[in-house]
Each structure stands twice: as C-alpha cells, then as structure tokens.
Design a protein around this motif. Structure first.
Motif, PDB file in Angstrom:
ATOM      1  N   PHE A   1       0.848  -1.196   0.000  1.00  0.00           N
ATOM      2  CA  PHE A   1       0.000   0.000   0.000  1.00  0.00           C
ATOM      3  C   PHE A   1       0.877   1.237   0.000  1.00  0.00           C
ATOM      4  CE2 PHE A   1       0.865  -0.807   4.461  1.00  0.00           C
ATOM      5  CZ  PHE A   1       1.112   0.453   4.980  1.00  0.00           C
ATOM      6  N   ALA A   2       0.270   2.376  -0.314  1.00  0.00           N
ATOM      7  CA  ALA A   2       0.964   3.659  -0.268  1.00  0.00           C
ATOM      8  C   ALA A   2      -0.022   4.737   0.143  1.00  0.00           C
ATOM      9  CB  ALA A   2       1.572   4.000  -1.625  1.00  0.00           C
TER      10      ALA A   2
ATOM     11  N   THR B   1      -5.454   0.562  -7.767  1.00  0.00           N
ATOM     12  CA  THR B   1      -5.120   1.228  -6.500  1.00  0.00           C
ATOM     13  C   THR B   1      -6.251   1.189  -5.484  1.00  0.00           C
ATOM     14  OG1 THR B   1      -5.759   3.387  -7.437  1.00  0.00           O
ATOM     15  CG2 THR B   1      -3.434   2.739  -7.601  1.00  0.00           C
ATOM     16  N   ARG B   2      -7.294   0.424  -5.796  1.00  0.00           N
ATOM     17  CA  ARG B   2      -8.345   0.215  -4.794  1.00  0.00           C
ATOM     18  C   ARG B   2      -7.825  -0.719  -3.697  1.00  0.00           C
ATOM     19  NH1 ARG B   2     -12.346  -0.405  -9.357  1.00  0.00           N
ATOM     20  NH2 ARG B   2     -12.060  -2.656  -9.049  1.00  0.00           N
TER      21      ARG B   2
ATOM     22  N   THR C   1      -1.911  -2.464  -5.722  1.00  0.00           N
ATOM     23  CA  THR C   1      -1.278  -1.706  -4.638  1.00  0.00           C
ATOM     24  C   THR C   1      -2.289  -0.689  -4.133  1.00  0.00           C
ATOM     25  OG1 THR C   1       0.893  -1.891  -5.734  1.00  0.00           O
ATOM     26  CG2 THR C   1       0.686  -0.282  -3.955  1.00  0.00           C
ATOM     27  N   ALA C   2      -2.808  -0.916  -2.940  1.00  0.00           N
ATOM     28  CA  ALA C   2      -3.812  -0.007  -2.385  1.00  0.00           C
ATOM     29  C   ALA C   2      -3.186   1.367  -2.138  1.00  0.00           C
ATOM     30  CB  ALA C   2      -4.361  -0.570  -1.080  1.00  0.00           C
ATOM     31  N   VAL C   3      -3.894   2.411  -2.558  1.00  0.00           N
ATOM     32  CA  VAL C   3      -3.387   3.765  -2.375  1.00  0.00           C
ATOM     33  C   VAL C   3      -4.421   4.610  -1.629  1.00  0.00           C
ATOM     34  CG1 VAL C   3      -2.647   5.887  -3.525  1.00  0.00           C
ATOM     35  CG2 VAL C   3      -1.915   3.671  -4.426  1.00  0.00           C
ATOM     36  N   ASN C   4      -3.951   5.271  -0.590  1.00  0.00           N
ATOM     37  CA  ASN C   4      -4.753   6.171   0.227  1.00  0.00           C
ATOM     38  C   ASN C   4      -5.954   5.468   0.864  1.00  0.00           C
ATOM     39  OD1 ASN C   4      -3.052   8.345  -0.039  1.00  0.00           O
ATOM     40  ND2 ASN C   4      -4.152   9.234  -1.762  1.00  0.00           N
TER      41      ASN C   4
END
Length: 398
Positions: free
Chosen positions: A279-280, A314-315, A320-323
């Motif tokens: 994640f990021a 990015t979900r 890679t999950a983002v925010n």
C-alpha cells in the motif's frame, strides 16, 4: 547505523473545530500516540514539529508551545516548515536523530488550524508555499498551479477528466470508513466530473479541503524499543528531494522530479522497489497529484496513471492499495500535520489497527509527502517487523 522504528502513532480528527486550538489538537494526537505503549513524557529525548503557521498563530516557537503543553518539559524541540511536507520532514529528521545516536526516542509530528480565517486568508497562506514573486503576486492560486499540471498531463498523455474523478471516487470510498476523516462520505464518478469547476480542468471534487488537525509519531532506536512497546514497525528507507519552488522554473509540468528523487533514494536505502509495496499513502492535494505520484514512485510508467487508476489497481483490493485513509481528498489536509498523518495510517495498517480499512496482512507500505507544487518531497518505506506479534483486539496474530 542503528535502525529506527515507529512504536506509536496517532492523530486528532481532521475537520473544522471552532472549539479547538493548535495546542489542544496536538494534545489529542499525542495522547492517541501514547496508547498501547509504555512511553512516559519524560522518556522523550527530542521533538520535531511541522507547521506552516496558517493565520499567523504563534509564528515564533510553535514547537515548544505545543510540546510544553503536552508535558515534554525541557525536551529540545525544533520547528520544521517545508509547506505541506513539513511533518513528513519532521519524521525524517526524527529518523536521522535515531540513526545518528543522538536520541533513543523522538516525537515527530505536526499541527495546523486552517478554518478560523477567511477564505481569502486561507488562499494567501496556501499561496506562500508557491513561488512568491512570479506566481503568488501575479494572482496564481495552488488550484491554478495544479490545473496547469493536469492540463499538461492531459495534453502529453491523454489523461481524462473521468480518470481524475476516479481518484475522488476511490478516496471518498476509503475515507467513508475512516472515523478521523473530514469528508467521510462517498461520491460517484458523475458527482466528481460534473461538479463546479475550480480551475479548469479541476472540479471541486478534484481538490482537497482546508483542515484543522494534528498527528504525531513516536520513533525509537533498536537499542531502546523493547522498553516501550511490542508493536514495532521498522523504517526501512527514507528519501527526500528539493526542486525549484516555481512550477514555471521546472523542466516538466506533468511530474514532480523531487518526488521521483525521494522515492528512488528511499527504495535504494530499503533495498526494495515499487513491486514490494502492499500500500501507499500519497499526497493527493489535487486529483492530478495522486496520478503523478503513481508515476513518480514507480507504480506505473510515465503517462499511464490515468489508465492505471481506471483499472482498479489502487483500490483496497487492487494491485497496490493507495490512500486507504481517504487521502488528503477525503481525510483532509491540515498542512503541517499531513505527512505525519500518512505515517499514522501506515502504522495502523502494518499493526492490524486500521479497522474497517484494514488490508489483508500488509508487509510493506510507503508514504509520499509533497511540499507546495513540488519544491520539496519526502518518501518513507515502512515494513512490518516479524519479531513481534500483533495483539490488536486482544488476539495474538503470528
């Protein structure tokens, strides 16, 4: 060189709080940070506080003003100002103090109160982080600067308004699960794309709110960590970069070179790469900022960010999950507290304490904090330490 670990992290709610002050918000964050640790205020060797000082409150010595208020009597305290990256740099300086051997326990964090001044005053205080002589004094706002970046990205790479809107849809969905978020509600793609224009092509839903809030992080050395907690997250890598403050002075409008340099350094020091991230938390002050962040930290190639977010990568259930916190867009953006607030989310995810936002056993996370339109940037990589057990909710998870 000694390793540094995050042993505690906490924040206040983010939003508009007429009954709170910068001191009371910082106290709330500090008290949450102490939860689950054996830390006493007298254990802290040094404190670093990030703040812009919006509205003119306590421009001199705001660091001691908040640390003395929470009982850190006599602790050496430094104020860091690097615009929206202030507390990200505060965390970096805390890591440096740990690694150098000058301190065993450091409090790093930030605070901002932005909603008790007029809209005109807020625009002024946001504008001081842009290039003063040629941008701010000619009337350019930060929405205007990021609109230029969005227009350049669209022109060069075919990015669309709907792709910008996917940022808002995702981050509002995540923020709706975050009890600390300022704008904890969901929105649709149509809501975001058809909202009133703030600075073409950016609509209202492409812009983060102005926010009150505080966030703090406790960093400990590998020599001292066992005295304070069992829940440990290692700071695997840190990188920072600077650039010309004015957008017009740079070679590109469609990326943030300082962030690319910061990410590259952080990856090198961690011995990791973008493919290692679970994640990021990235700096999405405007929707285009999140798309550029994907490219700057290496989640996708240059020019592919629009397609990347539209794919769902990015979900929370994506590549890679983002925010997962909701980002600045939904969680809110108290300038001085934002970078430390990103670290709070990383700590919560890596210790299994993210509640309804919790990812499935993440191992490595990244925070990406940008000052202004890219005059400064700082990136941290964090990894779960396997020498401890997650004891959240009273259950031990190996």
């Amino acid at each position: 060189m000694r390793d540094a670990y995050v042993v505690g992290a906490g924040q206040s709610d983010f939003g508009s709080f007429p009954g709170e002050s910068y001191r009371s918000l910082f106290r709330t964050a500090f008290e949450h940070t102490l939860e689950g640790t054996a830390v006493e205020p007298g254990d802290v060797d040094e404190a670093i506080v990030g703040t812009l000082g919006v509205g003119g409150r306590q421009l001199g010595l705001p660091g001691p003003a908040v640390t003395e208020h929470v009982g850190l009597h006599g602790v050496p305290t430094t104020r860091v100002e690097n615009a929206c990256a202030a507390s990200g740099y505060a965390v970096r300086q805390g890591v440096q103090a740990i690694r150098s051997g000058m301190a065993d326990l450091v409090l790093a964090g930030g605070v901002e109160v932005m909603t008790d001044v007029s809209a005109e005053a807020v625009r002024y205080w946001l504008g001081v982080s842009g290039e003063t002589e040629w941008e701010r004094l000619s009337g350019t706002t930060f929405a205007g600067v990021y609109a230029q970046m969005a227009s350049a990205h669209m022109r060069e790479h075919g990015t669309t308004v709907d792709q910008l809107s996917h940022v808002a849809v995702k981050n509002h969905a995540n923020g709706a699960k975050n009890p600390h978020a300022q704008l904890g509600f969901e929105c649709s793609l149509a809501d975001a794309s058809a909202a009133p224009t703030v600075a073409d092509p950016l609509t209202l839903y492409h812009c983060c709110p102005t926010t009150d809030g505080a966030a703090t992080v406790l960093l400990a050395s590998e020599d001292a960590i066992d005295r304070f907690t069992d829940a440990r997250v290692r700071v695997a890598g840190v990188g920072a970069g600077s650039d010309r403050v004015g957008l017009f002075q740079r070679d590109t409008y469609s990326g943030v070179p300082a962030a690319r340099r910061a990410a590259g350094t952080a990856y090198d020091r961690a011995g990791a790469g973008p493919g290692d991230l679970d994640f990021a938390e990235v700096h999405d002050c405007f929707a285009i900022a999140e798309l550029m962040a994907y490219e700057d930290i290496g989640l996708c190639e240059r020019g592919e960010a629009g397609q990347y977010i539209a794919s769902g990568a990015t979900r929370p259930d994506g590549e890679t999950a983002v925010n997962t916190s909701g980002g600045l867009k939904s969680k809110g953006h108290p300038i001085g507290a934002t970078g430390a607030g990103q670290v709070v989310e990383a700590f919560d995810q890596l210790t299994g304490a993210a509640g309804d936002r919790q990812l499935d056993a993440p191992e490595v996370g990244l925070t990406h904090n940008v000052g202004g339109s890219g005059g400064a940037a700082v990136v941290h990589l964090f990894e779960r330490d396997h020498d401890w057990a997650d004891v959240s909710d009273g259950e031990v998870v190996a």
